[in-house]
Scaffold this motif. Structure first.
Motif, PDB file in Angstrom:
ATOM      1  N   THR A 181       0.831  -1.204   0.000  1.00 54.21           N
ATOM      2  CA  THR A 181       0.000   0.000   0.000  1.00 54.21           C
ATOM      3  C   THR A 181       0.868   1.258   0.000  1.00 54.21           C
ATOM      4  OG1 THR A 181      -1.672  -1.198   1.288  1.00 54.21           O
ATOM      5  CG2 THR A 181      -1.873   1.203   1.182  1.00 54.21           C
ATOM      6  N   ALA A 182       1.950   1.220   0.783  1.00 55.41           N
ATOM      7  CA  ALA A 182       2.862   2.365   0.826  1.00 55.41           C
ATOM      8  C   ALA A 182       3.452   2.634  -0.561  1.00 55.41           C
ATOM      9  CB  ALA A 182       3.983   2.099   1.833  1.00 55.41           C
ATOM     10  N   LYS A 183       3.839   1.586  -1.248  1.00 58.18           N
ATOM     11  CA  LYS A 183       4.387   1.711  -2.604  1.00 58.18           C
ATOM     12  C   LYS A 183       3.357   2.354  -3.538  1.00 58.18           C
ATOM     13  CE  LYS A 183       5.972  -1.215  -6.476  1.00 58.18           C
ATOM     14  NZ  LYS A 183       4.743  -1.104  -7.300  1.00 58.18           N
ATOM     15  N   ALA A 184       2.115   1.881  -3.443  1.00 59.60           N
ATOM     16  CA  ALA A 184       1.049   2.425  -4.292  1.00 59.60           C
ATOM     17  C   ALA A 184       0.812   3.899  -3.994  1.00 59.60           C
ATOM     18  CB  ALA A 184      -0.237   1.630  -4.076  1.00 59.60           C
ATOM     19  N   PHE A 185       0.778   4.264  -2.715  1.00 58.74           N
ATOM     20  CA  PHE A 185       0.537   5.658  -2.337  1.00 58.74           C
ATOM     21  C   PHE A 185       1.682   6.571  -2.769  1.00 58.74           C
ATOM     22  CE2 PHE A 185      -2.562   4.819   1.455  1.00 58.74           C
ATOM     23  CZ  PHE A 185      -3.578   4.614   0.551  1.00 58.74           C
ATOM     24  N   GLU A 186       2.918   6.115  -2.551  1.00 57.63           N
ATOM     25  CA  GLU A 186       4.063   6.964  -2.894  1.00 57.63           C
ATOM     26  C   GLU A 186       4.184   7.145  -4.407  1.00 57.63           C
ATOM     27  OE1 GLU A 186       5.511   8.712  -0.841  1.00 57.63           O
ATOM     28  OE2 GLU A 186       5.127   7.746   1.082  1.00 57.63           O
ATOM     29  N   ASP A 187       4.028   6.059  -5.152  1.00 55.72           N
ATOM     30  CA  ASP A 187       4.075   6.172  -6.617  1.00 55.72           C
ATOM     31  C   ASP A 187       2.952   7.066  -7.122  1.00 55.72           C
ATOM     32  OD1 ASP A 187       6.273   4.529  -6.736  1.00 55.72           O
ATOM     33  OD2 ASP A 187       5.160   2.721  -7.310  1.00 55.72           O
ATOM     34  N   LEU A 188       1.779   6.940  -6.501  1.00 58.92           N
ATOM     35  CA  LEU A 188       0.638   7.765  -6.893  1.00 58.92           C
ATOM     36  C   LEU A 188       0.918   9.235  -6.605  1.00 58.92           C
ATOM     37  CD1 LEU A 188      -2.311   7.725  -7.961  1.00 58.92           C
ATOM     38  CD2 LEU A 188      -3.047   7.613  -5.568  1.00 58.92           C
ATOM     39  N   GLY A 189       1.516   9.502  -5.436  1.00 59.12           N
ATOM     40  CA  GLY A 189       1.821  10.876  -5.067  1.00 59.12           C
ATOM     41  C   GLY A 189       2.800  11.536  -6.026  1.00 59.12           C
ATOM     42  N   VAL A 190       3.833  10.788  -6.417  1.00 55.29           N
ATOM     43  CA  VAL A 190       4.821  11.323  -7.357  1.00 55.29           C
ATOM     44  C   VAL A 190       4.155  11.649  -8.694  1.00 55.29           C
ATOM     45  CG1 VAL A 190       6.908  10.825  -8.688  1.00 55.29           C
ATOM     46  CG2 VAL A 190       6.774  10.158  -6.281  1.00 55.29           C
ATOM     47  N   SER A 191       3.355  10.729  -9.192  1.00 57.25           N
ATOM     48  CA  SER A 191       2.692  10.954 -10.482  1.00 57.25           C
ATOM     49  C   SER A 191       1.684  12.090 -10.399  1.00 57.25           C
ATOM     50  CB  SER A 191       2.003   9.670 -10.964  1.00 57.25           C
ATOM     51  OG  SER A 191       0.908   9.318 -10.137  1.00 57.25           O
ATOM     52  N   ALA A 192       1.083  12.279  -9.212  1.00 53.81           N
ATOM     53  CA  ALA A 192       0.108  13.356  -9.022  1.00 53.81           C
ATOM     54  C   ALA A 192       0.780  14.723  -9.101  1.00 53.81           C
ATOM     55  CB  ALA A 192      -0.596  13.196  -7.677  1.00 53.81           C
ATOM     56  N   TYR A 193       1.884  14.877  -8.400  1.00 54.87           N
ATOM     57  CA  TYR A 193       2.609  16.150  -8.441  1.00 54.87           C
ATOM     58  C   TYR A 193       3.166  16.412  -9.839  1.00 54.87           C
ATOM     59  CZ  TYR A 193       2.439  17.128  -3.423  1.00 54.87           C
ATOM     60  OH  TYR A 193       2.016  17.444  -2.153  1.00 54.87           O
ATOM     61  N   ASN A 194       3.658  15.352 -10.488  1.00 51.38           N
ATOM     62  CA  ASN A 194       4.175  15.510 -11.849  1.00 51.38           C
ATOM     63  C   ASN A 194       3.095  16.019 -12.795  1.00 51.38           C
ATOM     64  OD1 ASN A 194       6.722  14.639 -11.150  1.00 51.38           O
ATOM     65  ND2 ASN A 194       6.412  12.540 -11.828  1.00 51.38           N
ATOM     66  N   GLY A 195       1.890  15.503 -12.631  1.00 54.68           N
ATOM     67  CA  GLY A 195       0.797  15.897 -13.510  1.00 54.68           C
ATOM     68  C   GLY A 195       0.202  17.244 -13.172  1.00 54.68           C
ATOM     69  N   ALA A 196       0.291  17.640 -11.891  1.00 49.81           N
ATOM     70  CA  ALA A 196      -0.335  18.896 -11.460  1.00 49.81           C
ATOM     71  C   ALA A 196       0.542  20.103 -11.725  1.00 49.81           C
ATOM     72  CB  ALA A 196      -0.671  18.830  -9.970  1.00 49.81           C
ATOM     73  N   GLY A 197       1.847  19.899 -11.858  1.00 50.71           N
ATOM     74  CA  GLY A 197       2.766  21.018 -12.032  1.00 50.71           C
ATOM     75  C   GLY A 197       2.407  21.907 -13.206  1.00 50.71           C
ATOM     76  N   GLN A 198       2.039  21.304 -14.320  1.00 51.72           N
ATOM     77  CA  GLN A 198       1.716  22.078 -15.525  1.00 51.72           C
ATOM     78  C   GLN A 198       0.419  22.866 -15.384  1.00 51.72           C
ATOM     79  OE1 GLN A 198       0.711  19.640 -18.910  1.00 51.72           O
ATOM     80  NE2 GLN A 198      -0.128  18.015 -17.613  1.00 51.72           N
ATOM     81  N   LEU A 199      -0.374  22.555 -14.374  1.00 54.79           N
ATOM     82  CA  LEU A 199      -1.652  23.231 -14.177  1.00 54.79           C
ATOM     83  C   LEU A 199      -1.534  24.464 -13.289  1.00 54.79           C
ATOM     84  CD1 LEU A 199      -3.892  20.075 -13.563  1.00 54.79           C
ATOM     85  CD2 LEU A 199      -3.448  21.258 -15.727  1.00 54.79           C
ATOM     86  N   LEU A 200      -0.391  24.624 -12.650  1.00 49.23           N
ATOM     87  CA  LEU A 200      -0.179  25.754 -11.753  1.00 49.23           C
ATOM     88  C   LEU A 200       0.227  27.011 -12.527  1.00 49.23           C
ATOM     89  CD1 LEU A 200       1.778  23.916  -8.928  1.00 49.23           C
ATOM     90  CD2 LEU A 200      -0.500  24.954  -8.697  1.00 49.23           C
ATOM     91  N   VAL A 201      -0.256  28.137 -12.075  1.00 45.68           N
ATOM     92  CA  VAL A 201       0.096  29.421 -12.681  1.00 45.68           C
ATOM     93  C   VAL A 201       1.242  30.072 -11.911  1.00 45.68           C
ATOM     94  CG1 VAL A 201      -0.721  31.740 -13.205  1.00 45.68           C
ATOM     95  CG2 VAL A 201      -2.234  29.770 -13.573  1.00 45.68           C
ATOM     96  N   SER A 202       1.159  30.033 -10.600  1.00 43.26           N
ATOM     97  CA  SER A 202       2.164  30.670  -9.752  1.00 43.26           C
ATOM     98  C   SER A 202       3.484  29.904  -9.772  1.00 43.26           C
ATOM     99  CB  SER A 202       1.653  30.748  -8.303  1.00 43.26           C
ATOM    100  OG  SER A 202       2.689  31.097  -7.416  1.00 43.26           O
ATOM    101  N   THR A 203       4.574  30.617 -10.011  1.00 44.21           N
ATOM    102  CA  THR A 203       5.893  29.983  -9.972  1.00 44.21           C
ATOM    103  C   THR A 203       6.279  29.597  -8.545  1.00 44.21           C
ATOM    104  OG1 THR A 203       6.933  32.182  -9.879  1.00 44.21           O
ATOM    105  CG2 THR A 203       6.713  31.139 -12.052  1.00 44.21           C
ATOM    106  N   ASP A 204       5.775  30.332  -7.552  1.00 44.48           N
ATOM    107  CA  ASP A 204       6.024  29.973  -6.154  1.00 44.48           C
ATOM    108  C   ASP A 204       5.428  28.607  -5.843  1.00 44.48           C
ATOM    109  OD1 ASP A 204       7.454  32.210  -5.506  1.00 44.48           O
ATOM    110  OD2 ASP A 204       5.756  33.292  -4.621  1.00 44.48           O
ATOM    111  N   PHE A 205       4.196  28.384  -6.322  1.00 40.57           N
ATOM    112  CA  PHE A 205       3.542  27.105  -6.092  1.00 40.57           C
ATOM    113  C   PHE A 205       4.274  25.983  -6.811  1.00 40.57           C
ATOM    114  CE2 PHE A 205      -0.739  29.560  -5.750  1.00 40.57           C
ATOM    115  CZ  PHE A 205      -0.340  30.048  -4.514  1.00 40.57           C
ATOM    116  N   LEU A 206       4.758  26.274  -8.013  1.00 37.52           N
ATOM    117  CA  LEU A 206       5.482  25.274  -8.791  1.00 37.52           C
ATOM    118  C   LEU A 206       6.772  24.888  -8.077  1.00 37.52           C
ATOM    119  CD1 LEU A 206       5.548  23.609 -11.380  1.00 37.52           C
ATOM    120  CD2 LEU A 206       6.717  25.524 -12.501  1.00 37.52           C
ATOM    121  N   LEU A 207       7.457  25.866  -7.503  1.00 41.85           N
ATOM    122  CA  LEU A 207       8.668  25.599  -6.734  1.00 41.85           C
ATOM    123  C   LEU A 207       8.356  24.716  -5.540  1.00 41.85           C
ATOM    124  CD1 LEU A 207      11.643  26.121  -5.984  1.00 41.85           C
ATOM    125  CD2 LEU A 207      10.881  28.203  -4.791  1.00 41.85           C
TER     126      LEU A 207
END
Length: 272
Positions: A181-207
């Motif tokens: 379960t930990a593996k699934a959650f961590e892999d999911l979290g990484v892919s989530a942040y990777n996918g959400a980065g392009q949706l952010l407008v603020s460079t502070d948030f992206l950092l």
């Protein structure tokens, strides 16, 4: 869980109006919360979470991340971008724009923090994991709690409520079940942040997202190593041709997370 767009039903009683006074109070809270870190280091860019005891080199593999300076600007920018937040119904509304993405990350951090808290609290924790493994898993728990609390404080009045989790399918007394379960959650979290980065407008948030996803990736690598020694990655998460990590959209991530959440989430206003 709701992912499809639906007609907005305004509820003016649920609107949160963020005034200048409230902003100042929230900023003061954030500044106070991280002031101890500013006193102990000349580099605010390396300080976000409480100082942890220094240990061996492998434990240092799970590094701290974040920025107190980003925390100060985050709360102001977040409130300004969605200062008339309206609940739409059909689940916990994440909101729109950058605030919606931050709430999306906050929801995932709530899930991970709740999971590791229960892992460590389980009576079998000390018997199914070695002392060294326990120490590092506690580090991961502390990181996830710090991530969760950071988003909660930074979002202020725009933060979603605490979510209820559903871990009924996890056997916390079984090492393989916990690590799987930990593996699934961590892999999911990484892919989530990777996918959400392009949706952010603020460079502070992206950092900020970049600093958190790097920590999540370290967690993922360690968990994989616990499952299979010297196996820190795999073709299921890293493209063997490009060498790039997998990324997922919020809809894809929330669909995978849904079985572990008792609370429903309305992500229909998130940017795409």
């Amino acid at each position: 869980m709701v992912f499809t767009k639906s007609k907005r039903i305004p509820n003016f009683n649920s609107q949160v109006i963020v005034t200048e006074t409230v902003l100042k109070r929230l900023l003061k809270l954030i500044t106070s919360k991280f002031s101890i870190m500013l006193k102990t280091s000349n580099s605010t860019e390396e300080q976000l979470f409480n100082e942890q005891p220094k240990t061996n080199s492998r434990r240092n593999f799970l590094i701290k991340a974040g920025s107190a300076s980003v925390a100060a600007s985050l709360i102001l920018n977040a409130c300004k971008k969605d200062d008339t937040y309206t609940f739409m119904g059909g689940g916990t509304d994440l909101g729109s724009g950058d605030v919606g993405i931050l709430n999306y990350a906050y929801a995932l951090e709530q899930l991970e923090a709740a999971f590791y808290t229960q892992v460590v609290a389980n009576s079998s924790f000390s018997s199914i994991f070695t002392a060294g493994e326990q120490s590092l898993i506690k580090d991961i728990r502390d990181h996830e709690i710090a991530h969760r609390e950071f988003f909660k404080a930074a979002l202020g009045a725009n933060a979603i409520t605490s979510l209820s989790v559903n871990f009924s399918t996890i056997n916390f007394g079984n090492k393989a079940s916990v690590l799987g379960t930990a593996k699934a959650f961590e892999d999911l979290g990484v892919s989530a942040y990777n996918g959400a980065g392009q949706l952010l407008v603020s460079t502070d948030f992206l950092l900020l997202a970049g600093k958190i996803v790097s920590v999540e990736a370290r967690h993922a690598a360690y968990i994989r190593d616990l499952i299979s020694y010297n196996s820190f990655s795999g073709s299921d998460v890293v493209n063997t041709t490009t060498g790039l990590d997998l990324s997922r959209t919020p809809a894809q991530v929330l669909a995978i997370a849904a079985p572990f959440l008792a609370s429903s989430i309305d992500a229909s206003r998130l940017p795409s």
